[in-house]
Design a protein around this motif. Structure first.
Motif, PDB file in Angstrom:
ATOM      1  N   TRP A 292      59.953  99.380  13.641  1.00 29.86           N
ATOM      2  CA  TRP A 292      59.927  98.006  14.126  1.00 29.86           C
ATOM      3  C   TRP A 292      60.768  97.885  15.397  1.00 29.86           C
ATOM      4  N   LYS A 293      60.470  96.882  16.180  1.00 33.86           N
ATOM      5  CA  LYS A 293      61.282  96.546  17.343  1.00 33.86           C
ATOM      6  C   LYS A 293      61.292  95.042  17.518  1.00 33.86           C
ATOM      7  N   ALA A 294      62.282  94.535  18.251  1.00 31.67           N
ATOM      8  CA  ALA A 294      62.424  93.099  18.435  1.00 31.67           C
ATOM      9  C   ALA A 294      61.168  92.518  19.077  1.00 31.67           C
ATOM     10  N   GLY A 295      60.712  91.396  18.511  1.00 28.99           N
ATOM     11  CA  GLY A 295      59.527  90.728  19.023  1.00 28.99           C
ATOM     12  C   GLY A 295      58.287  90.950  18.192  1.00 28.99           C
ATOM     13  N   VAL A 308      55.585  85.897   3.703  1.00 22.74           N
ATOM     14  CA  VAL A 308      56.007  84.980   4.755  1.00 22.74           C
ATOM     15  C   VAL A 308      55.869  85.681   6.092  1.00 22.74           C
ATOM     16  N   LEU A 309      55.386  84.923   7.092  1.00 24.11           N
ATOM     17  CA  LEU A 309      55.247  85.446   8.449  1.00 24.11           C
ATOM     18  C   LEU A 309      56.507  85.159   9.249  1.00 24.11           C
ATOM     19  N   GLY A 310      56.875  86.089  10.125  1.00 27.52           N
ATOM     20  CA  GLY A 310      58.054  85.888  10.956  1.00 27.52           C
ATOM     21  C   GLY A 310      58.068  86.862  12.123  1.00 27.52           C
ATOM     22  N   ARG A 311      59.050  86.666  12.989  1.00 31.88           N
ATOM     23  CA  ARG A 311      59.215  87.514  14.164  1.00 31.88           C
ATOM     24  C   ARG A 311      60.517  88.297  14.051  1.00 31.88           C
ATOM     25  N   VAL A 312      60.459  89.586  14.329  1.00 32.31           N
ATOM     26  CA  VAL A 312      61.644  90.435  14.255  1.00 32.31           C
ATOM     27  C   VAL A 312      62.614  90.029  15.367  1.00 32.31           C
ATOM     28  N   LYS A 313      63.833  89.704  14.989  1.00 30.99           N
ATOM     29  CA  LYS A 313      64.854  89.329  15.965  1.00 30.99           C
ATOM     30  C   LYS A 313      65.722  90.517  16.347  1.00 30.99           C
ATOM     31  N   LYS A 314      66.061  91.350  15.378  1.00 29.30           N
ATOM     32  CA  LYS A 314      66.935  92.492  15.611  1.00 29.30           C
ATOM     33  C   LYS A 314      66.390  93.682  14.850  1.00 29.30           C
ATOM     34  N   ALA A 315      66.206  94.787  15.567  1.00 26.25           N
ATOM     35  CA  ALA A 315      65.675  95.997  14.937  1.00 26.25           C
ATOM     36  C   ALA A 315      66.587  97.164  15.256  1.00 26.25           C
ATOM     37  N   ALA A 316      67.814  97.108  14.764  1.00 22.02           N
ATOM     38  CA  ALA A 316      68.768  98.192  14.917  1.00 22.02           C
ATOM     39  C   ALA A 316      69.009  98.794  13.530  1.00 22.02           C
ATOM     40  N   LYS A 317      70.257  99.068  13.214  1.00 22.30           N
ATOM     41  CA  LYS A 317      70.552  99.588  11.873  1.00 22.30           C
ATOM     42  C   LYS A 317      70.228  98.536  10.823  1.00 22.30           C
ATOM     43  N   THR A 318      70.459  97.264  11.201  1.00 19.42           N
ATOM     44  CA  THR A 318      70.115  96.139  10.333  1.00 19.42           C
ATOM     45  C   THR A 318      68.846  95.495  10.868  1.00 19.42           C
ATOM     46  N   THR A 336      56.400  95.500   4.017  1.00 20.86           N
ATOM     47  CA  THR A 336      56.172  94.747   5.250  1.00 20.86           C
ATOM     48  C   THR A 336      54.876  95.226   5.899  1.00 20.86           C
ATOM     49  N   LYS A 337      54.220  94.314   6.572  1.00 23.04           N
ATOM     50  CA  LYS A 337      52.946  94.620   7.206  1.00 23.04           C
ATOM     51  C   LYS A 337      52.958  94.093   8.632  1.00 23.04           C
ATOM     52  N   PRO A 338      52.622  94.926   9.627  1.00 27.49           N
ATOM     53  CA  PRO A 338      52.612  94.446  11.012  1.00 27.49           C
ATOM     54  C   PRO A 338      51.418  93.536  11.289  1.00 27.49           C
TER      55      PRO A 338
END
Length: 362
Positions: A292-295, A308-318, A336-338
């Protein structure tokens, strides 16, 4: 006469201003390090720019348009491209009644910029009326908020007022002095940044559109307006785009165009500077993930079985994402499903216009 039907439209928002601000910040940092003899690369000679060169903030506008033309060509059978190759008269936009020798000479004829400002503002501070003190050139609309270096966006202020105002807007700084605020706003005219950008990019964009081997036709603003009025349609940006070089009346089949905002792919710098212009200490590279990556827009399956649908805000260790209806929360890569991978753009729909809705109904 057959009618041209307008089914779908998109509106793109570029990153020209943010690119310009980033380049200005980098230039200021380098200048500050050189002025205090801090170790940094030497200033390169001012090489002559090649023919057709555009500043990065303007080249970005051309590149963004070309990107979306390529995408649309892949998805739809495009037979021709209509392009409104207009040129704005900056002086006429600023002063419609200007003519004769005034049109030829301009505002600063016979003056330097500082002398013209001293003459215009009565050789006193525009914010506190201080006289017989050193006066500094000050931006009415700060450059950090998109203000330009044009004469109409400049004023004079003493050092104390200039520091107190800092990068505040003029409305915020003079909210307790409405008379002075109105006087300064009468001097400050509308920004012509977008008109100047269109004048600079129109030829480069038209030449780039010819590379698709698809017939590209030019239209004028007057013809677009005539066709819009003839089609009995209201004035809207995406409707004007559909009326460019139209050979027949336009029938509106949509009232909610897609809005595309260019966000970029993030900061590519591995080490950024602190407020003093030095590399940040104790820098630790981010955890680069392959899943995953932000966005990214994802669907997360909750423990109760719902999703639930959402947008990735932070894709680091957390991993943190923001649901479209709810507060941000962490999630696990499992279950999770893209839905949509981040491509540097953010998509949304504009609000439905009641006037357009009434026009569709009739």
């Amino acid at each position: 006469m057959k009618q041209k039907q307008l089914f779908g439209q998109w509106k793109s928002e570029h990153r020209g201003l943010s690119i310009s601000e980033s380049l200005t910040a980098r230039s200021n940092t380098r200048h500050a390090r050189r002025s205090r003899n801090t170790r940094y690369r030497k200033e390169r000679p001012n090489h002559k720019k090649p023919s057709g060169w555009l500043p990065p903030s303007l080249q970005h506008r051309v590149d963004t348009t070309m990107t979306w033309v390529k995408r649309i060509i892949k998805l739809a059978p495009i037979k021709s491209i209509a392009f409104e190759r207009v040129k704005f008269d900056i002086q006429k936009l600023e002063n419609p009644s200007i003519e004769g020798i005034e049109y030829q000479q301009g505002t600063l004829q016979g003056y330097t910029l500082r002398e013209a400002l001293l003459e215009h503002w009565g050789r006193k501070c525009a914010y506190c009326d201080a006289v017989n003190v050193p006066l500094e050139i000050e931006h009415i609309r700060p450059k950090s908020q998109g203000g330009s270096d044009r004469f109409n966006n400049l004023t004079l202020s003493c050092q104390r007022c200039n520091q107190n105002k800092s990068n505040q807007s003029i409305d915020e700084f003079l909210k307790n002095d409405p008379v002075r605020l109105d006087n300064i706003k009468r001097h400050q005219k509308q920004s012509l940044r977008d008109a100047a950008a269109v004048n600079s990019t129109r030829n480069k964009l038209f030449d780039s559109l010819k590379s698709f081997n698809i017939p590209a036709y030019c239209g004028s603003g007057a013809y677009t307006k005539m066709m819009r009025i003839k089609s009995n349609l209201p004035k809207t940006h995406f409707i004007d785009a559909g009326c460019v070089n139209a050979l027949q009346e336009v029938t509106l089949k949509t009232i909610q165009p897609l809005r595309v905002k260019c966000n970029g792919h993030g900061n590519r710098q591995f080490v950024t500077m602190d407020k003093h212009g030095f590399p940040r200490s104790c820098y630790a590279p981010k955890h680069v993930r392959k899943d995953w990556k932000a966005g990214d827009i994802i669907k997360v399956k909750k423990k109760d079985g719902t999703s639930v649908l959402g947008r990735v805000k932070k894709a680091a260790k957390t991993l943190i994402f923001i649901p479209f209806r709810g507060k941000e929360t962490s999630f696990s890569p499992k279950n999770t499903k893209p839905i949509h991978r981040s491509d540097g753009y953010r998509y949304s729909f504009t609000t439905i216009d009641s006037e357009l809705l009434q026009k569709i109904a009739t």
